[in-house]
Design a protein around this motif. Structure first.
Motif, PDB file in Angstrom:
ATOM      1  N   UNK A   1       0.709  -1.223   0.066  1.00 33.18           N
ATOM      2  CA  UNK A   1      -0.075  -0.004   0.036  1.00 33.18           C
ATOM      3  C   UNK A   1       0.764   1.107  -0.033  1.00 33.18           C
ATOM      4  N   UNK A   2       1.978   0.999   0.768  1.00 30.16           N
ATOM      5  CA  UNK A   2       2.773   2.202   0.790  1.00 30.16           C
ATOM      6  C   UNK A   2       3.565   2.451  -0.423  1.00 30.16           C
ATOM      7  N   UNK A   3       4.027   1.376  -1.106  1.00 24.33           N
ATOM      8  CA  UNK A   3       4.683   1.513  -2.362  1.00 24.33           C
ATOM      9  C   UNK A   3       3.739   2.145  -3.293  1.00 24.33           C
ATOM     10  N   UNK A   4       2.472   1.980  -3.353  1.00 25.84           N
ATOM     11  CA  UNK A   4       1.649   2.744  -4.360  1.00 25.84           C
ATOM     12  C   UNK A   4       1.611   4.284  -4.120  1.00 25.84           C
ATOM     13  N   UNK A   5       1.711   4.529  -2.984  1.00 22.70           N
ATOM     14  CA  UNK A   5       1.894   5.925  -2.622  1.00 22.70           C
ATOM     15  C   UNK A   5       3.098   6.738  -3.188  1.00 22.70           C
ATOM     16  N   UNK A   6       3.913   5.731  -3.228  1.00 24.33           N
ATOM     17  CA  UNK A   6       5.495   6.519  -3.597  1.00 24.33           C
ATOM     18  C   UNK A   6       5.194   7.311  -4.637  1.00 24.33           C
ATOM     19  N   UNK A   7       6.065   8.238  -4.703  1.00 22.39           N
ATOM     20  CA  UNK A   7       6.237   8.862  -6.277  1.00 22.39           C
ATOM     21  C   UNK A   7       7.070   8.151  -7.237  1.00 22.39           C
ATOM     22  N   UNK A   8       6.518   7.841  -8.342  1.00 26.99           N
ATOM     23  CA  UNK A   8       7.296   6.890  -9.350  1.00 26.99           C
ATOM     24  C   UNK A   8       8.707   7.648  -9.688  1.00 26.99           C
ATOM     25  N   UNK A   9       8.996   8.841  -9.575  1.00 27.98           N
ATOM     26  CA  UNK A   9      10.450   9.138  -9.842  1.00 27.98           C
ATOM     27  C   UNK A   9      11.289   8.887  -8.818  1.00 27.98           C
ATOM     28  N   UNK A  10      10.904   8.659  -7.371  1.00 31.30           N
ATOM     29  CA  UNK A  10      11.884   8.515  -6.380  1.00 31.30           C
ATOM     30  C   UNK A  10      11.989   6.731  -6.120  1.00 31.30           C
ATOM     31  N   UNK A  11      11.344   6.132  -7.215  1.00 34.86           N
ATOM     32  CA  UNK A  11      11.488   4.578  -6.873  1.00 34.86           C
ATOM     33  C   UNK A  11      12.971   3.914  -7.050  1.00 34.86           C
ATOM     34  N   UNK A  12      13.440   3.287  -6.520  1.00 32.26           N
ATOM     35  CA  UNK A  12      14.718   2.369  -6.620  1.00 32.26           C
ATOM     36  C   UNK A  12      14.612   0.990  -6.082  1.00 32.26           C
ATOM     37  N   UNK A  13      15.332   0.031  -6.593  1.00 31.18           N
ATOM     38  CA  UNK A  13      15.314  -1.205  -6.632  1.00 31.18           C
ATOM     39  C   UNK A  13      14.727  -1.828  -5.147  1.00 31.18           C
ATOM     40  N   UNK A  14      15.552  -1.459  -4.424  1.00 34.23           N
ATOM     41  CA  UNK A  14      15.503  -2.076  -3.031  1.00 34.23           C
ATOM     42  C   UNK A  14      14.631  -1.293  -2.090  1.00 34.23           C
ATOM     43  N   UNK A  15      13.816  -0.443  -2.623  1.00 35.20           N
ATOM     44  CA  UNK A  15      12.836   0.290  -1.947  1.00 35.20           C
ATOM     45  C   UNK A  15      11.862  -0.707  -0.936  1.00 35.20           C
ATOM     46  N   UNK A  16      11.435  -1.570  -1.239  1.00 34.82           N
ATOM     47  CA  UNK A  16      10.661  -2.270  -0.561  1.00 34.82           C
ATOM     48  C   UNK A  16      11.256  -2.909   0.695  1.00 34.82           C
ATOM     49  N   UNK A  17      12.453  -3.168   0.690  1.00 34.74           N
ATOM     50  CA  UNK A  17      13.305  -3.737   2.017  1.00 34.74           C
ATOM     51  C   UNK A  17      13.535  -2.823   3.224  1.00 34.74           C
ATOM     52  N   UNK A  18      13.075  -1.461   2.712  1.00 34.66           N
ATOM     53  CA  UNK A  18      13.381  -0.451   3.719  1.00 34.66           C
ATOM     54  C   UNK A  18      12.465  -0.762   4.941  1.00 34.66           C
TER      55      UNK A  18
END
Lengths: 351, 836
Positions: free
Chosen positions: A124-141
């Motif tokens: 749910x959080x990932x969907x709220x992220x700005x697509x420009x600020x995505x990086x590969x391992x963001x989910x592992x945060x």
């Protein structure tokens, strides 16, 4: 080699500058906003946008629209354009373009970390992220428990790693820490970006210095206002200000000791460029400050297009589009919630 | 130049009307349509395609208009149709090319049908997605079972030292219950053995393995063992419909905290974890179960797919038809949105332009609409007066269309200074396309004169023309489309090239004795001195074109250069004169006597006193065989006009009179017109203190043409004067530079013949000189390529461009304003395809 960009700029940057100027001419105009403000439903907004460059992105959306869909699709267009430019860019423009997205990365990191702290679902959080600020391992945060782990596990692989040097502590994450982390990261990011632009030289450094200084000053004011009445000490507050900009260093000293909004105002009115912003506000008021700052920023960003052969147009374009998307979001929200009287509260006309 | 001599005004006026010369007479009409028959009337007009609606709701934004809801519904329907098309495309089916003949359906019915179909499709997709998801999971589970099982076995076999330790510690998933719970990805840790090594097995995208392993290593601080193996099958990703390579992994670790972290990482990386029982027999049993379920699912999936394909085929059957219906409906409502409601709200009022000849057809269509919709009241259709300039509409056919396009393209390249949206001829202005049909291919051929190359072009053009029906119905690439569109231009160009080639006597640069014997022969048998001294004439001149014997002789180049140069000037002058004469016809047509007296007459005098004179000298020289030096005559006409010309003298005071005429013509062009316009203006407004409201009919037809632009603005003398000055200077300088510009005819023609000579002599003949088949073949190949690509393609293009320029600039700037706007009737035939 200031003044000689015209000779060589177009070898690498000419195509993309033309592209970005073409993109800019697709920004919504005041007439568009006037029409949008008259819309009765979200479908009307879609219909109006279908005549603009957003058309292809919205045309396949089934009819009961939501504000989020509109914003998402509009952002998608921005991201597509950004990616197109990034793939065409050569050094140092590609690095410059990369810098533009670091701010979103910081925001996304903070969003995920805060969300995990409050035990939200990661997807749910990932969907709220700005697509420009995505990086590969963001989910592992979500795995990290404290700053040190955050850095060691995830962020060490990202371009944000160098900015972390100042905020590595073993403290457990809490809201206050995260907010401080965000501002420390932002400070480091802005300073790094500023240095990079200085290194580029020429018109790029001249215009970008101005734009970034404005950004830094705005952040300083916002930090000050937001930290009034919190347990943040003056020294800590002082540490969060970026070490450049019009307010640096004396303005920062004054801001650091401010205890209420009028003191901030007093400090800021000594600087002519900001005088006009604060003169629009009545005493003790800070709600309209954001809009005033946005308006000033848009004015400055538009001026960046007056000069040729520099990279600031890319920065300016991205910022203007983001402002446009904010405007669209606000208008759509107002329309969706039947609050049309408030439409003009937060819309910043770009041209 | 056929017009000089005693022609009569009446004769000109009584010429048969030329359809293409002046654009169609248009009229502004008003329609008052009862609401109940409005839709039908507009759609009949769309079928007819001869009325251009004016937008009467210009000030309203699209969603404030009357029929916005219908437009929205149409947009929604076309969205659904796009969805169907996309689905059909994804399923690898083709929408049937010839739409099934089917009675017209009502929009409401269609809307319902589409909604049903969409609903059905979405449901089917959701079902099959769900099934696919389950299938994928099972497939993954199967692979994990196979691979991870291998690891577990081999780790038991290989790591002998660890074995004892591992054997004790490896948990056993003995409480494995049923596969259904497995599918929910519920991890069942083995009975916790607090100090023991445990494992998690799963599957992950191949591209993510490296990062995944690194992350695991960092989180557990290296206290883990990572095993991976490439999965055998590829998994179909339901979203993108692409197969993804996956890797099976098994992580060994210890400790409860590590487990939570690893699970979180798995989740973050999108790795699916599946429990694998330690026990071999149990593993076999589960594998069997999984396999049987897999095959079951496979049949279900296939059945679902077949069902969906069937549904899609039935949709595809009607898709094209539906798409046209919807796009037409949308166009009709868009047009209806341009109409206004009248006061009573019972009628729609529309305005539009239509050609006069179409009035009866439109009325018939409207009557039909009234009749078909059983309306009590008929549609009122009447002609209105307008001060606006009507749109320009030329009725063209296959043959004339490309030439009209050539002329219209001018507006895109050099938009007129006065108006921003200028691109086509002004309403009823003389249309250069009429003359372009012949002059364009002819000027092209002057530059491209070679009947060998001409025949090649002709074959290509004939191919395109003969396959017209077939090629016209299919979609061509952009290049072919261009060629096909210009097939008749190509045809005439090739015919004229053959003609000019015969005159130049060039066939791939080889001269031929077609029209009899050459008039010349060599001085002796060896012919060695033909280059240096020349040939001897021994009989009557060669009857048509250039004498073939001259090729390579001393007189070839000087003769051809002199011929082509003079010819270019003659053609140029003729074409420019034609342009100026057309400006006369324009002025006459618009009853603009000022332009005739103060623009056309001095222009004619100026051009012809200098360059017309030159042309006469050229012709005289050709006819009499005089040896006079024309450069000398022209230059000394300016330097010392009183000098005795000797044998060049045609009449008394030749130089002085012509020069004087030219000098007088310049101020004649420049001064009178602005002053006369000013006088007319002051006369008109004499005694009026106030401006006139609604200046609709204060300028009658006698009004000078140039004053029309000032309908709504004040008369600005300095502006008019500067404009006239620019015009005059442009003409005076242009007379010189345009004449020189026509010399490109000579230059390109020379370049073409020299290039083809080089390829023929230096490549083909050189290679033929060797007695070696390979060298000859290579030479032939190079010659063929050079001929095809350089001479036929590049040279054609360059000659085309130069001919284009000569028409656009040198010819059209004499008379063509090109500041009109095109007639764009509301027509179903021109609706854009949704195919892209």
């Amino acid at each position: 080699m200031y003044g000689f960009e015209a000779m060589t700029f177009n070898i690498h940057g000419g195509y993309l500058e033309a592209i970005v100027r073409g993109y800019r001419s697709g920004l919504l105009t005041a007439a568009d906003y006037n029409n949008l403000c008259q819309c009765e439903t979200l479908d009307d907004i879609k219909m109006h946008l279908s005549a603009t460059e957003y058309g292809p992105y919205l045309q396949n959306e089934p009819s009961p629209l939501h504000t989020t869909t509109i914003v998402e699709k509009c952002t998608l267009k921005l991201v597509d354009e950004y990616k197109h430019m990034l793939t065409q860019a050569t050094e140092p423009l590609s690095t410059f373009l990369e810098y533009i997205r670091y701010g979103h990365m910081i925001d996304n990191v903070v969003l995920i970390v805060t969300g995990t702290l409050h035990e939200r679902d990661v997807q749910e959080l990932l969907e709220k992220c700005h697509p420009l600020g995505m990086f590969d391992s963001i989910a592992t945060l979500a795995v990290a428990q404290n700053m040190r782990e955050l850095y060691r596990l995830v962020l060490v692989d990202t371009p944000l790693a160098p900015y972390f040097s100042e905020c590595i502590t073993s403290e457990d994450l809490d809201d206050m820490n995260i907010e401080i982390m965000r501002n420390t990261l932002y400070k480091a990011y802005l300073e790094d970006f500023y240095r990079f632009c200085q290194k580029l030289g020429g018109a790029t450094s001249e215009i970008m210095s101005d734009l970034l200084a404005f950004e830094a000053d705005r952040r300083a004011v916002n930090i000050t206002i937001n930290s009034i009445g919190t347990e943040l000490t003056r020294d800590d507050r002082r540490k969060l200000y970026s070490n450049f900009g019009l307010l640096y260093p004396y303005g920062h000293e004054e801001l650091a000791v401010c205890e209420d909004i009028d003191q901030v105002r007093g400090a800021m009115e000594k600087y002519p460029p900001y005088q006009s912003i604060f003169s629009k506000l009545s005493y003790g008021e800070s709600q309209m400050l954001d809009k005033a700052f946005y308006e000033e920023e848009v004015k400055r960003l538009c001026l960046a297009f007056e000069q040729q052969f520099h990279y600031a147009v890319f920065f300016a374009y991205m910022r203007l589009r983001e402002q446009e998307i904010r405007n669209l979001m606000w208008i759509s929200e107002c329309v969706a919630q039947n609050q049309k009287a408030r439409v003009h509260d937060s819309v910043v006309f770009i041209f | 130049a056929a017009f000089d001599g005693g022609w009569k005004m009446e004769y000109i006026d009584n010429l048969p009307s030329m359809d293409l010369m002046r654009s169609e007479k248009m009229t502004l009409v008003q329609l008052i349509i009862p609401v109940e028959s409005a839709h039908r009337a507009v759609s009949y007009l769309g079928q007819l395609g001869l009325l251009q609606f004016r937008d009467l709701n210009d000030d309203k934004s699209p969603f404030q208009r009357t029929f916005v809801n219908q437009v929205k519904r149409c947009a929604e329907m076309s969205r659904k149709l796009r969805f169907f098309k996309d689905q059909i495309h994804k399923a690898g089916l083709m929408p049937s090319p010839n739409p099934a003949s089917q009675p017209d359906i009502e929009l409401e019915e269609l809307e319902m049908q589409l909604a049903d179909h969409e609903h059905e499709l979405i449901e089917m997709n959701a079902n099959s997605d769900k099934l696919q998801q389950t299938y994928n999971e099972l497939l993954e589970f199967k692979m994990v079972l196979q691979k991870a099982g291998d690891f577990l076995v081999s780790s038991g076999g290989h790591a002998a030292a660890q074995e004892t330790e591992l054997d004790e510690n490896i948990p056993i998933n003995d409480d494995y219950a049923d596969s259904a719970s497995l599918l929910e990805q519920e991890m069942r840790p083995g009975p916790s053995n607090q100090s023991g090594v445990r494992f998690i097995s799963g599957i992950i995208c191949k591209s993510k393995v490296m990062r995944f392993e690194r992350m695991l290593f960092r989180t557990t601080r290296g206290n883990m063992l990572f095993n991976q193996a490439q999965a055998d099958d590829q998994i179909m990703d339901p979203v993108s419909n692409e197969t993804v390579e996956k890797t099976v992994f098994v992580v060994f670790f210890s400790g409860e905290q590590a487990r939570t972290k690893i699970l979180k990482i798995c989740e973050a990386f999108g790795a699916n974890c599946y429990p694998v029982p330690e026990d071999t027999t149990k593993r076999r049993q589960i594998t069997r179960e999984v396999l049987s379920r897999l095959s079951e699912l496979e049949t279900t999936l296939e059945a679902g797919l077949r069902h969906r394909d069937k549904a899609l085929t039935s949709i595809g059957f009607h898709l094209t038809k539906w798409m046209t219906v919807v796009s037409r409906e949308k166009a009709v409502y868009d047009s209806l949105n341009m109409l206004n409601f009248d006061v009573t709200k019972k009628c729609l009022v529309g305005e539009g332009w239509c050609p006069i000849f179409a009035k009866t057809k439109i009325q018939e269509a409207l009557q039909r609409a009234t009749f078909d919709s059983n309306s009590q009241i008929g549609v009122i259709f009447h002609v209105m007066d307008s001060i606006e300039s009507p749109p320009t509409y030329f009725r063209t056919n296959h043959f004339t269309n490309p030439y009209q396009e050539i002329v219209d393209a001018y507006g895109y390249v050099a938009p007129c200074v006065h108006q921003i949206n200028a691109n086509v001829a002004k309403y009823q202005e003389a249309n250069p396309a009429v003359y372009t049909i012949i002059t364009f291919p002819f000027l092209f051929a002057v530059m491209f004169g070679d009947w060998g190359h001409g025949i090649c072009l002709l074959l290509g053009a004939l191919y395109l023309v003969s396959r017209e029906k077939k090629l016209g119905s299919q979609k061509l690439g952009s290049f072919m489309e261009m060629l096909f569109g210009g097939r008749y231009v190509l045809l005439l160009m090739s015919l004229f090239s053959i003609y000019c080639g015969l005159i130049y006597n060039e066939f791939f640069s080889v001269p031929f004795h077609i029209f009899g014997h050459s008039a010349y022969k060599c001085r002796d048998a060896t012919c060695s001195d033909s280059r240096s001294i020349g040939l001897v004439k021994y009989r009557d001149a060669y009857p048509f074109g250039v004498d073939p014997s001259w090729r390579g002789s001393r007189s070839e180049l000087p003769f051809l250069n002199s011929l082509k140069m003079k010819m270019s000037i003659l053609f140029g002058l003729a074409q420019m004169n034609l342009g100026i004469i057309l400006s006369y016809f324009n002025a006459r047509y618009f009853s603009n006597s000022i332009d005739i007296k103060y623009q056309f007459v001095p222009q004619m005098i100026f051009l012809n006193s200098l360059f017309g004179y030159l042309s006469i000298l050229i012709i005289t020289k050709w006819c009499t065989g005089s040896q006079a030096d024309l450069y000398h005559v022209m230059i000394y006409m300016f330097l010392s006009p009183f000098e005795d010309l000797g044998e060049n003298q045609l009449f008394w005071g030749q130089g002085v009179i012509l020069l004087l005429l030219a000098l007088i013509a310049v101020p004649w062009m420049l001064f009178p017109k602005p002053f006369i316009l000013k006088r007319l203006h002051t006369e008109r407004f004499q005694g009026r203190t106030y401006g006139i409201l609604g200046s609709s009919d204060m300028y009658n037809d006698e009004e000078p043409d140039s004053a029309r632009q000032q309908h709504h603005e004040d008369f600005n003398f300095s502006e008019v004067f500067v404009h006239q000055m620019i015009h005059a200077i442009e003409f005076v300088l242009g007379a010189v530079s345009n004449t020189a510009s026509y010399l490109r005819l000579w230059a390109l023609s020379l370049a073409h013949s020299e290039l083809s000579t080089v390829f023929y002599e230096k490549v083909l003949l050189l290679a033929w000189g060797y007695d070696n088949i390979i060298i000859r073949l290579v030479g032939l190949a190079v010659f063929a390529f050079a001929t095809a690509f350089i001479l036929l393609m590049m040279e054609t293009l360059s000659a085309f461009l130069h001919a284009l320029r000569l028409h656009w600039v040198e010819f059209q700037n004499k008379f063509y304003h090109g500041d009109g706007y095109k007639f764009k009737p509301f027509s179903f035939a021109t609706l854009p395809d949704d195919d892209d």
